[in-house]
Design a protein around this motif. Structure first.
Motif, PDB file in Angstrom:
ATOM      1  N   UNK A   1      12.234   5.413  12.129  1.00 61.54           N
ATOM      2  CA  UNK A   1      12.574   6.601  11.349  1.00 61.54           C
ATOM      3  C   UNK A   1      11.909   6.626   9.974  1.00 61.54           C
ATOM      4  N   UNK A   2      11.217   5.551   9.610  1.00 57.86           N
ATOM      5  CA  UNK A   2      10.621   5.439   8.277  1.00 57.86           C
ATOM      6  C   UNK A   2       9.194   5.975   8.306  1.00 57.86           C
ATOM      7  N   UNK A   3       8.897   6.910   7.381  1.00 54.40           N
ATOM      8  CA  UNK A   3       7.552   7.451   7.241  1.00 54.40           C
ATOM      9  C   UNK A   3       6.684   6.559   6.363  1.00 54.40           C
ATOM     10  N   UNK A   4       7.285   6.104   5.249  1.00 54.81           N
ATOM     11  CA  UNK A   4       6.508   5.298   4.310  1.00 54.81           C
ATOM     12  C   UNK A   4       7.426   4.562   3.351  1.00 54.81           C
ATOM     13  N   UNK A   5       6.883   3.505   2.750  1.00 55.94           N
ATOM     14  CA  UNK A   5       7.487   2.805   1.623  1.00 55.94           C
ATOM     15  C   UNK A   5       6.573   3.054   0.441  1.00 55.94           C
TER      16      UNK A   5
ATOM     17  N   UNK B   1      10.984   2.447  -2.626  1.00 58.04           N
ATOM     18  CA  UNK B   1      11.735   3.441  -1.867  1.00 58.04           C
ATOM     19  C   UNK B   1      11.193   3.549  -0.450  1.00 58.04           C
ATOM     20  N   UNK B   2      12.062   3.969   0.463  1.00 63.16           N
ATOM     21  CA  UNK B   2      11.666   4.277   1.832  1.00 63.16           C
ATOM     22  C   UNK B   2      11.938   5.744   2.082  1.00 63.16           C
ATOM     23  N   UNK B   3      10.922   6.459   2.520  1.00 62.67           N
ATOM     24  CA  UNK B   3      11.068   7.874   2.885  1.00 62.67           C
ATOM     25  C   UNK B   3      11.288   7.923   4.394  1.00 62.67           C
TER      26      UNK B   3
ATOM     27  N   UNK C   1       7.099  -4.507  -2.204  1.00 63.17           N
ATOM     28  CA  UNK C   1       6.146  -4.058  -1.186  1.00 63.17           C
ATOM     29  C   UNK C   1       5.465  -5.223  -0.476  1.00 63.17           C
ATOM     30  N   UNK C   2       5.108  -6.269  -1.207  1.00 64.59           N
ATOM     31  CA  UNK C   2       4.441  -7.397  -0.556  1.00 64.59           C
ATOM     32  C   UNK C   2       5.378  -8.094   0.437  1.00 64.59           C
ATOM     33  N   UNK C   3       6.670  -8.105   0.160  1.00 64.10           N
ATOM     34  CA  UNK C   3       7.637  -8.684   1.094  1.00 64.10           C
ATOM     35  C   UNK C   3       7.756  -7.811   2.340  1.00 64.10           C
ATOM     36  N   UNK C   4       7.781  -6.502   2.153  1.00 67.17           N
ATOM     37  CA  UNK C   4       7.823  -5.588   3.290  1.00 67.17           C
ATOM     38  C   UNK C   4       6.552  -5.701   4.118  1.00 67.17           C
ATOM     39  N   UNK C   5       5.410  -5.830   3.449  1.00 66.14           N
ATOM     40  CA  UNK C   5       4.136  -5.960   4.148  1.00 66.14           C
ATOM     41  C   UNK C   5       4.135  -7.192   5.053  1.00 66.14           C
TER      42      UNK C   5
ATOM     43  N   UNK D   1       1.025  -0.019   7.718  1.00 64.99           N
ATOM     44  CA  UNK D   1      -0.218  -0.492   7.123  1.00 64.99           C
ATOM     45  C   UNK D   1      -0.184  -0.201   5.628  1.00 64.99           C
ATOM     46  N   UNK D   2      -0.595  -1.179   4.862  1.00 64.03           N
ATOM     47  CA  UNK D   2      -0.683  -0.991   3.407  1.00 64.03           C
ATOM     48  C   UNK D   2      -1.894  -0.127   3.110  1.00 64.03           C
ATOM     49  N   UNK D   3      -1.681   1.062   2.527  1.00 66.49           N
ATOM     50  CA  UNK D   3      -2.794   1.971   2.289  1.00 66.49           C
ATOM     51  C   UNK D   3      -3.195   2.043   0.815  1.00 66.49           C
ATOM     52  N   UNK D   4      -2.384   1.479  -0.071  1.00 63.16           N
ATOM     53  CA  UNK D   4      -2.726   1.407  -1.493  1.00 63.16           C
ATOM     54  C   UNK D   4      -1.845   0.349  -2.143  1.00 63.16           C
ATOM     55  N   UNK D   5      -2.035   0.152  -3.439  1.00 60.56           N
ATOM     56  CA  UNK D   5      -1.208  -0.819  -4.164  1.00 60.56           C
ATOM     57  C   UNK D   5       0.255  -0.412  -4.198  1.00 60.56           C
ATOM     58  N   UNK D   6       0.519   0.881  -4.021  1.00 59.64           N
ATOM     59  CA  UNK D   6       1.885   1.363  -4.182  1.00 59.64           C
ATOM     60  C   UNK D   6       2.475   2.005  -2.923  1.00 59.64           C
ATOM     61  N   UNK D   7       1.809   1.824  -1.760  1.00 61.94           N
ATOM     62  CA  UNK D   7       2.336   2.494  -0.578  1.00 61.94           C
ATOM     63  C   UNK D   7       1.992   1.776   0.720  1.00 61.94           C
ATOM     64  N   UNK D   8       2.991   1.765   1.611  1.00 58.18           N
ATOM     65  CA  UNK D   8       2.836   1.298   2.996  1.00 58.18           C
ATOM     66  C   UNK D   8       3.213   2.466   3.879  1.00 58.18           C
ATOM     67  N   UNK D   9       2.336   2.832   4.816  1.00 61.96           N
ATOM     68  CA  UNK D   9       2.582   3.989   5.673  1.00 61.96           C
ATOM     69  C   UNK D   9       2.821   3.551   7.113  1.00 61.96           C
ATOM     70  N   UNK D  10       3.645   4.314   7.809  1.00 61.23           N
ATOM     71  CA  UNK D  10       3.901   4.099   9.236  1.00 61.23           C
ATOM     72  C   UNK D  10       2.952   5.013  10.004  1.00 61.23           C
ATOM     73  N   UNK D  11       1.913   4.444  10.620  1.00 58.69           N
ATOM     74  CA  UNK D  11       0.923   5.267  11.298  1.00 58.69           C
ATOM     75  C   UNK D  11       1.445   5.918  12.565  1.00 58.69           C
ATOM     76  N   UNK D  12       2.570   5.489  13.062  1.00 57.19           N
ATOM     77  CA  UNK D  12       3.188   6.189  14.200  1.00 57.19           C
ATOM     78  C   UNK D  12       3.767   7.532  13.776  1.00 57.19           C
ATOM     79  N   UNK D  13       4.050   7.700  12.494  1.00 59.27           N
ATOM     80  CA  UNK D  13       4.645   8.933  11.990  1.00 59.27           C
ATOM     81  C   UNK D  13       3.698   9.769  11.133  1.00 59.27           C
ATOM     82  N   UNK D  14       2.436   9.369  11.072  1.00 60.56           N
ATOM     83  CA  UNK D  14       1.469  10.114  10.252  1.00 60.56           C
ATOM     84  C   UNK D  14       0.850  11.207  11.097  1.00 60.56           C
TER      85      UNK D  14
END
Length: 69
Positions: free
Chosen positions: A17-21, A29-31, A43-47, A56-69
């Motif tokens: 259900x998570x789109x991104x961190x 935050x988790x959206x 974020x590094x712990x979540x990664x 997948x970590x897509x920047x210094x401040x975001x991890x995205x769920x590619x199943x929901x992109x």
């Protein structure tokens, strides 16, 4: 298990259900489909936790769920 906090209540978040961190004002935050939740992990712990998943970590401040992109 990913724990989210919203309105002083604690929730167990389903990874599907998570789109991104993301980070904002030095907090994580988790959206999700159910809104935005504060996360106590960094974020590094979540990664590391989500290493072999569709996240997948897509920047210094975001991890995205590619199943929901």
């Amino acid at each position: 298990i990913i724990i989210g906090i919203k309105d002083d209540l604690t929730f167990i978040l389903n990874k599907e259900d998570i789109f991104r961190f993301y980070t904002e004002k030095q907090k994580v935050y988790a959206k999700t489909i159910n809104g935005t939740f504060a996360i106590k992990q960094r974020l590094y712990e979540l990664e590391e936790t989500l290493n072999s998943t569709s996240f997948v970590r897509i920047s210094n401040s975001e991890i995205a769920n590619f199943d929901n992109v």
